[in-house]
Design a protein around this motif. Structure first.
Motif, PDB file in Angstrom:
ATOM      1  N   ASN A 128       0.372  -1.396 -11.471  1.00 25.14           N
ATOM      2  CA  ASN A 128       0.646  -1.486 -10.034  1.00 25.14           C
ATOM      3  C   ASN A 128       1.410  -0.283  -9.493  1.00 25.14           C
ATOM      4  O   ASN A 128       2.351  -0.432  -8.716  1.00 25.14           O
ATOM      5  CB  ASN A 128       1.410  -2.777  -9.719  1.00 25.14           C
ATOM      6  CG  ASN A 128       0.658  -4.010 -10.170  1.00 25.14           C
ATOM      7  OD1 ASN A 128      -0.546  -4.119  -9.974  1.00 25.14           O
ATOM      8  ND2 ASN A 128       1.343  -4.935 -10.802  1.00 25.14           N
ATOM      9  N   GLN A 177      -3.482   8.659  -6.093  1.00 24.73           N
ATOM     10  CA  GLN A 177      -4.351   7.498  -5.906  1.00 24.73           C
ATOM     11  C   GLN A 177      -5.729   7.710  -6.535  1.00 24.73           C
ATOM     12  O   GLN A 177      -6.369   6.754  -6.965  1.00 24.73           O
ATOM     13  CB  GLN A 177      -4.497   7.185  -4.415  1.00 24.73           C
ATOM     14  CG  GLN A 177      -3.225   6.649  -3.805  1.00 24.73           C
ATOM     15  CD  GLN A 177      -3.330   6.488  -2.305  1.00 24.73           C
ATOM     16  OE1 GLN A 177      -3.753   7.399  -1.588  1.00 24.73           O
ATOM     17  NE2 GLN A 177      -2.961   5.310  -1.832  1.00 24.73           N
ATOM     18  N   GLN A 216      -8.633   1.920 -11.442  1.00 28.07           N
ATOM     19  CA  GLN A 216      -9.080   1.136 -10.291  1.00 28.07           C
ATOM     20  C   GLN A 216      -8.116   0.019  -9.918  1.00 28.07           C
ATOM     21  O   GLN A 216      -8.026  -0.356  -8.747  1.00 28.07           O
ATOM     22  CB  GLN A 216     -10.482   0.543 -10.557  1.00 28.07           C
ATOM     23  CG  GLN A 216     -11.583   1.561 -10.563  1.00 28.07           C
ATOM     24  CD  GLN A 216     -11.837   2.213 -11.914  1.00 28.07           C
ATOM     25  OE1 GLN A 216     -10.977   2.239 -12.785  1.00 28.07           O
ATOM     26  NE2 GLN A 216     -13.031   2.766 -12.093  1.00 28.07           N
ATOM     27  N   ASP A 217      -7.367  -0.507 -10.881  1.00 26.36           N
ATOM     28  CA  ASP A 217      -6.409  -1.576 -10.571  1.00 26.36           C
ATOM     29  C   ASP A 217      -5.043  -1.026 -10.154  1.00 26.36           C
ATOM     30  O   ASP A 217      -4.104  -1.780  -9.964  1.00 26.36           O
ATOM     31  CB  ASP A 217      -6.263  -2.528 -11.754  1.00 26.36           C
ATOM     32  CG  ASP A 217      -5.586  -1.901 -12.968  1.00 26.36           C
ATOM     33  OD1 ASP A 217      -5.260  -0.690 -12.939  1.00 26.36           O
ATOM     34  OD2 ASP A 217      -5.385  -2.634 -13.951  1.00 26.36           O
ATOM     35  N   GLY A 218      -4.936   0.312 -10.041  1.00 32.32           N
ATOM     36  CA  GLY A 218      -3.693   0.922  -9.609  1.00 32.32           C
ATOM     37  C   GLY A 218      -2.741   1.290 -10.730  1.00 32.32           C
ATOM     38  O   GLY A 218      -1.652   1.794 -10.490  1.00 32.32           O
ATOM     39  N   GLU A 275      -2.108   2.161  -4.817  1.00 37.71           N
ATOM     40  CA  GLU A 275      -3.430   1.691  -4.410  1.00 37.71           C
ATOM     41  C   GLU A 275      -4.447   2.757  -4.804  1.00 37.71           C
ATOM     42  O   GLU A 275      -4.264   3.945  -4.547  1.00 37.71           O
ATOM     43  CB  GLU A 275      -3.466   1.469  -2.899  1.00 37.71           C
ATOM     44  CG  GLU A 275      -4.789   0.930  -2.405  1.00 37.71           C
ATOM     45  CD  GLU A 275      -4.779   0.697  -0.907  1.00 37.71           C
ATOM     46  OE1 GLU A 275      -5.860   0.728  -0.331  1.00 37.71           O
ATOM     47  OE2 GLU A 275      -3.694   0.508  -0.330  1.00 37.71           O
ATOM     48  N   SER A 276      -5.531   2.330  -5.453  1.00 37.78           N
ATOM     49  CA  SER A 276      -6.523   3.266  -5.971  1.00 37.78           C
ATOM     50  C   SER A 276      -7.505   3.713  -4.899  1.00 37.78           C
ATOM     51  O   SER A 276      -7.938   2.931  -4.063  1.00 37.78           O
ATOM     52  CB  SER A 276      -7.303   2.594  -7.106  1.00 37.78           C
ATOM     53  OG  SER A 276      -8.342   3.417  -7.556  1.00 37.78           O
TER      54      SER A 276
END
Length: 75
Positions: free
Chosen positions: A28, A8, A13-15, A31-32
Motif C-alpha cells: 500500500n 506510481q 498493480q496493488d500499490g 496508487e498504481s
C-alpha cells in the motif's frame, strides 16, 4: 508531481513496492498507474498493464554500492 508519477508507474498493480535486492515488499505504498515507461536516465524500464509487471534495470549511474546487480529483471 513528476517523481510521484514515476513512483506510481514503478509500484506493483496493488500499490506495493517490489523487493529490491533482499528487501521486503512494502504494501500500500501508492496508487498504481498501470502504464509502461522507459526511464532512460536511470537505465530502467517498466512494462506494465492490469495483468503484467516486468521491470528491467541495466547499467549503473555511479560507482556507489547498490543492492541490485548492474542488470536486474523482475517479473
Amino acid at each position: 508531481d513528476k517523481a510521484l508519477r514515476a513512483f506510481q508507474i514503478c509500484v506493483w498493480q496493488d500499490g506495493s513496492i517490489p523487493p529490491i535486492g533482499d528487501s521486503a515488499v512494502y504494501e500500500n505504498a501508492a496508487e498504481s498507474l498501470n502504464i509502461s515507461k522507459v526511464f532512460s536516465e536511470s537505465g530502467m524500464a517498466v512494462i506494465k498493464d492490469d495483468d503484467l509487471y516486468v521491470s528491467l534495470i541495466c547499467g549503473r549511474r555511479g560507482d556507489a554500492h547498490k543492492q541490485v546487480d548492474d542488470t536486474s529483471i523482475t517479473v
